[in-house]
Design an enzyme around this catalytic site. Structure first.
Site, PDB file in Angstrom:
ATOM      1  N   HIS A  79      31.482  32.547  37.706  1.00 44.24           N
ATOM      2  CA  HIS A  79      32.873  33.001  37.538  1.00 44.24           C
ATOM      3  C   HIS A  79      32.994  33.955  36.343  1.00 44.24           C
ATOM      4  O   HIS A  79      33.751  33.716  35.391  1.00 44.24           O
ATOM      5  CB  HIS A  79      33.820  31.812  37.364  1.00 44.24           C
ATOM      6  CG  HIS A  79      35.230  32.116  37.800  1.00 44.24           C
ATOM      7  ND1 HIS A  79      36.051  31.171  38.358  1.00 44.24           N
ATOM      8  CD2 HIS A  79      35.960  33.261  37.754  1.00 44.24           C
ATOM      9  CE1 HIS A  79      37.225  31.725  38.651  1.00 44.24           C
ATOM     10  NE2 HIS A  79      37.189  32.988  38.286  1.00 44.24           N
ATOM     11  N   LEU A  80      32.279  35.065  36.452  1.00 43.64           N
ATOM     12  CA  LEU A  80      32.230  36.043  35.365  1.00 43.64           C
ATOM     13  C   LEU A  80      33.131  37.252  35.602  1.00 43.64           C
ATOM     14  O   LEU A  80      33.085  38.212  34.831  1.00 43.64           O
ATOM     15  CB  LEU A  80      30.785  36.537  35.173  1.00 43.64           C
ATOM     16  CG  LEU A  80      29.740  35.484  34.775  1.00 43.64           C
ATOM     17  CD1 LEU A  80      28.365  36.130  34.665  1.00 43.64           C
ATOM     18  CD2 LEU A  80      30.121  34.809  33.480  1.00 43.64           C
TER      19      LEU A  80
ATOM     20  N   LYS B 142      45.589  44.815  43.108  1.00 41.50           N
ATOM     21  CA  LYS B 142      45.096  45.566  41.951  1.00 41.50           C
ATOM     22  C   LYS B 142      43.579  45.640  41.934  1.00 41.50           C
ATOM     23  O   LYS B 142      42.996  46.723  41.800  1.00 41.50           O
ATOM     24  CB  LYS B 142      45.619  44.916  40.664  1.00 41.50           C
ATOM     25  CG  LYS B 142      47.117  45.034  40.458  1.00 41.50           C
ATOM     26  CD  LYS B 142      47.524  44.414  39.123  1.00 41.50           C
ATOM     27  CE  LYS B 142      49.024  44.581  38.877  1.00 41.50           C
ATOM     28  NZ  LYS B 142      49.825  43.797  39.822  1.00 41.50           N
ATOM     29  N   VAL B 143      42.902  44.478  42.070  1.00 42.52           N
ATOM     30  CA  VAL B 143      41.435  44.468  42.016  1.00 42.52           C
ATOM     31  C   VAL B 143      40.859  45.147  43.245  1.00 42.52           C
ATOM     32  O   VAL B 143      39.923  45.961  43.150  1.00 42.52           O
ATOM     33  CB  VAL B 143      40.903  43.034  41.877  1.00 42.52           C
ATOM     34  CG1 VAL B 143      39.377  43.028  41.880  1.00 42.52           C
ATOM     35  CG2 VAL B 143      41.417  42.395  40.598  1.00 42.52           C
TER      36      VAL B 143
ATOM     37  N   ALA C  43      36.134  38.153  35.018  1.00 43.90           N
ATOM     38  CA  ALA C  43      36.953  38.651  33.899  1.00 43.90           C
ATOM     39  C   ALA C  43      36.207  38.588  32.576  1.00 43.90           C
ATOM     40  O   ALA C  43      36.811  38.808  31.521  1.00 43.90           O
ATOM     41  CB  ALA C  43      38.239  37.843  33.800  1.00 43.90           C
TER      42      ALA C  43
ATOM     43  N   ARG D 285      38.733  34.072  45.126  1.00 45.55           N
ATOM     44  CA  ARG D 285      38.884  32.620  44.996  1.00 45.55           C
ATOM     45  C   ARG D 285      37.880  31.949  45.918  1.00 45.55           C
ATOM     46  O   ARG D 285      37.714  32.347  47.080  1.00 45.55           O
ATOM     47  CB  ARG D 285      40.302  32.165  45.378  1.00 45.55           C
ATOM     48  CG  ARG D 285      41.441  32.986  44.828  1.00 45.55           C
ATOM     49  CD  ARG D 285      41.398  33.146  43.330  1.00 45.55           C
ATOM     50  NE  ARG D 285      41.484  31.898  42.594  1.00 45.55           N
ATOM     51  CZ  ARG D 285      41.268  31.811  41.290  1.00 45.55           C
ATOM     52  NH1 ARG D 285      40.920  32.878  40.598  1.00 45.55           N
ATOM     53  NH2 ARG D 285      41.396  30.653  40.678  1.00 45.55           N
TER      54      ARG D 285
ATOM     55  N   VAL E  98      34.620  37.841  44.661  1.00 44.31           N
ATOM     56  CA  VAL E  98      34.998  37.686  43.259  1.00 44.31           C
ATOM     57  C   VAL E  98      36.473  37.282  43.171  1.00 44.31           C
ATOM     58  O   VAL E  98      37.109  37.466  42.141  1.00 44.31           O
ATOM     59  CB  VAL E  98      34.755  38.979  42.444  1.00 44.31           C
ATOM     60  CG1 VAL E  98      33.277  39.284  42.341  1.00 44.31           C
ATOM     61  CG2 VAL E  98      35.511  40.162  43.041  1.00 44.31           C
TER      62      VAL E  98
ATOM     63  N   GLU F 180      34.177  24.188  41.007  1.00 48.58           N
ATOM     64  CA  GLU F 180      33.522  24.836  39.872  1.00 48.58           C
ATOM     65  C   GLU F 180      33.393  23.868  38.702  1.00 48.58           C
ATOM     66  O   GLU F 180      34.405  23.266  38.305  1.00 48.58           O
ATOM     67  CB  GLU F 180      34.313  26.088  39.451  1.00 48.58           C
ATOM     68  CG  GLU F 180      34.309  27.161  40.533  1.00 48.58           C
ATOM     69  CD  GLU F 180      34.983  28.459  40.088  1.00 48.58           C
ATOM     70  OE1 GLU F 180      35.463  28.531  38.923  1.00 48.58           O
ATOM     71  OE2 GLU F 180      35.038  29.398  40.898  1.00 48.58           O
TER      72      GLU F 180
END
Length: 624
Positions: free
Chosen positions: A360-361, A231-232, A363, A312, A310, A341
């Site tokens: 980790h922005l 999807k991404v 979403a 994992r 973006v 993280e």
């Protein structure tokens, strides 16, 4: 002669004894096993062909007797306690409101591992983001109460899926709500990296003016390799095409037609990394992808390649990336995710001048946060109601329209499995099962995973203390040494319906009802869905036709007049209501099988009287 031939070649003589009474309307749970045992209900199917929307439910009372419950009944209905939902990380208010309407919500953030284990022991559902580790110890601490874990986001590497499956806990995620946000962030990093935005910003704020130092590169005409075309990845490719980039992709599972529709070429892994000017990572973290971008991979890349991640953090060997940056193989990297993280402050990768980082922005937009909250809240609430979520991670994922179509066959599958195992007479036990699906559709147009899971549930639960649901069915079958093989046969019927019939054979066992043994020597029963209701259509080599409602009595008898009347009178005298009756025979005036559906369970004396009828060679009472 094949088993199917002997059944299909015999006509069934049907006698409707009484019409089943209409059932009260109630909420139908596709898979009632998703609930904790204290919410469990005994569900009896009485649906029509449109969809399984009505059932008659019975609720277990304190004295362990079942009492009928219906929505149009005047009797008092016991109020079940609301499920308890633990939210361990911040969730959007819209999602929390949905959860509060359904259950008791406990928002407890930044829990220690010990506190989390204490909390889950009192919770039916747990919702986390990426910061909470849901380990095997967490599932063990829940002691079977935890029925669903919701991951508010896409990645589920912080959840021990194997442990969840073993404990019968469904894991759901929210894979769609943040798709656009993650893709936009990937493109933002791509562009800012190419034009040194972060470095130039820091330079100016430090009082410097270094225009010549931060000369960038253009995106137009460059080749972008999208590694993972889900999807991404698809949305990133769409936007990169709009920027004038040439886009290629590697994804062994991506449909070629979807890629072609966007003007994207699917290529091999080595071809993608060796020809790309920019590489954007959108693959899941699995054993196969862990640190797949390592020294060997970087050595195959074009000198001066630029890397964006973006997805994992664990797909990159961070030490190898530092070496590739120092060697000039990788000119720049833009990273939103990391192996650990938050990363350590003295990380060489984080401090590297050619690396742009964000915490980790992917979403983190207002719209995405609300969307994720709503999506995961709906998935968790649905799972607690017993519905199968389309976003289930450790259970077969089925599109809603397919699920709706398969619903009556799911019920049939469990009941056929439950009937078949009750025909086994001990001995060495059940070890091998063969399932035959007959359908007019192509092999690739029939997903049988749901059906197999429900057959497994039907077979195992009556003969063990295991609590089987869609999540752990395959695991428990393997644990108990049960081998299930599947066969699909194409038949000349209407492709409008996904399945014509389901046949379950239990191999190499003895039966307590000889009439159920087929010509191959195995127990064999077969069923169909008629008018939306499961029917038993074949027992051994005998064709029958009886609705699978209530309970069932099978009698092997001499085919002679008066048999239906004799058995019917015996049941009627004891106030046992017959809802359906069918007789199947192989040769006139020889042997026959009489299948009788009954609403109540006859007492032992009634069953003895049936067995005492001289023309009845054997009989068996089966619970549905």
């Amino acid at each position: 002669m094949a088993i199917s031939s002997s059944c299909s070649s015999v006509k069934a003589v049907n006698t409707r004894w009484t019409s089943p009474s209409p059932s009260p309307s109630s909420r139908f749970s596709l898979l009632p096993t998703s609930l904790h045992r204290r919410y469990a209900t005994n569900v009896k199917l009485t649906a029509t062909s449109a969809a399984l929307k009505t059932v008659e439910q019975t609720t277990l009372t304190e004295d362990n007797k079942f009492s009928s419950v219906g929505s149009d009944s005047d009797q008092d209905i016991p109020t079940l306690p609301k499920p308890r939902i633990l939210v361990a990380e911040k969730l959007g208010e819209a999602g929390l409101n949905l959860l509060r309407d359904f259950g008791d919500v406990d928002c407890s953030y930044e829990l220690s591992p010990e506190d989390l284990k204490k909390k889950v022991a009192e919770s039916d559902a747990l919702i986390v983001r990426s910061g909470t580790k849901v380990t095997r110890e967490v599932f063990e601490a829940a002691k079977g109460r935890l029925k669903v874990v919701g991951r508010a986001g896409v990645g589920i590497d912080n959840v021990d899926l194997q442990a969840a499956t073993e404990h019968g806990c469904l894991v759901v995620n929210a894979p769609t709500a943040n798709t656009v946000a993650a893709a936009e962030h990937g493109i933002a990093l791509l562009a800012s990296m190419a034009r040194n935005v972060a470095q130039a910003d820091a330079s100016i704020k430090a009082g410097k003016w270094e225009r010549s130092k931060y000369v960038g590169v253009s995106l137009v005409g460059k080749t972008l390799a999208v590694m993972g075309f889900g999807k991404v990845g698809t949305e990133v490719a769409r936007r990169a095409k709009g920027l004038g980039m040439n886009v290629i992709s590697h994804d062994p599972y991506a449909p070629a037609d979807r890629a072609r529709a966007l003007g994207v070429d699917l290529v091999s892994f080595d071809q993608a990394i060796s020809t790309a000017d920019f590489v954007s990572l959108h693959m899941p973290l699995t054993p196969a992808t862990k640190k797949v971008f390592n020294d060997e991979t970087f050595s195959k890349m074009k000198k001066g390649v630029r890397l964006v991640n973006v997805a994992r953090g664990g797909v990159i060997d961070e030490d190898a990336l530092v070496r590739a940056l120092d060697a000039g193989i990788v000119a720049q990297a833009a990273l939103d995710v990391f192996c650990e993280e938050p990363p350590s402050k003295d990380s060489k990768l984080i401090q590297h001048e050619n690396v742009t980082v964000t915490p980790h922005l992917g979403a983190s937009t207002k719209e995405a946060q609300e969307g994720v909250a709503i999506e995961i809240a709906e998935a968790v609430a649905g799972a607690l109601k017993g519905e199968l979520s389309a976003t289930a991670v450790n259970a077969p994922m089925v599109a809603p329209e397919v699920l709706s179509e398969l619903t009556p066959y799911i019920v049939l599958a469990e009941k056929i499995g439950r009937l078949a195992v009750q025909l086994v007479s001990g001995g060495k036990g059940v070890q091998s099962i063969k399932v035959v699906y007959r359908s007019a559709r192509d092999r690739d147009d029939l997903d049988t995973r749901l059906l197999r899971a429900m057959i497994t549930k039907g077979i195992i639960e009556p003969i063990s203390d295991s609590y089987v649901n869609l999540v752990n069915a395959d695991f428990i079958a393997k644990q108990k040494g049960l081998r299930i093989s599947e066969e699909r046969m194409v038949v000349d019927t209407s492709p409008e319906y996904p399945i014509d019939s389901i046949q379950v054979q239990i191999l190499n066992v003895e039966s307590n009802f000889a009439g159920a043994v087929s010509e191959s020597g195995d127990i064999s029963i077969e069923g169909k869905v008629k008018y939306g209701v499961p029917h038993l259509t074949c027992v051994g080599s005998f064709a029958v036709d009886v609705s699978l409602e209530g309970n069932l009595i099978l009698c092997r008898q001499v085919d002679q007049p008066g048999m239906i009347g004799q058995v019917g009178n015996i049941l009627g005298e004891q106030n046992v209501n017959v809802n359906f009756m069918s007789v199947g025979r192989t040769v006139v005036r020889k042997q026959a099988i009489m299948a009788i559906g009954v609403d109540e369970e006859p007492n032992s004396k009634t069953l003895e009287r049936i067995g005492g009828v001289s023309a009845i060679a054997e009989f068996v009472f089966l619970k549905l």
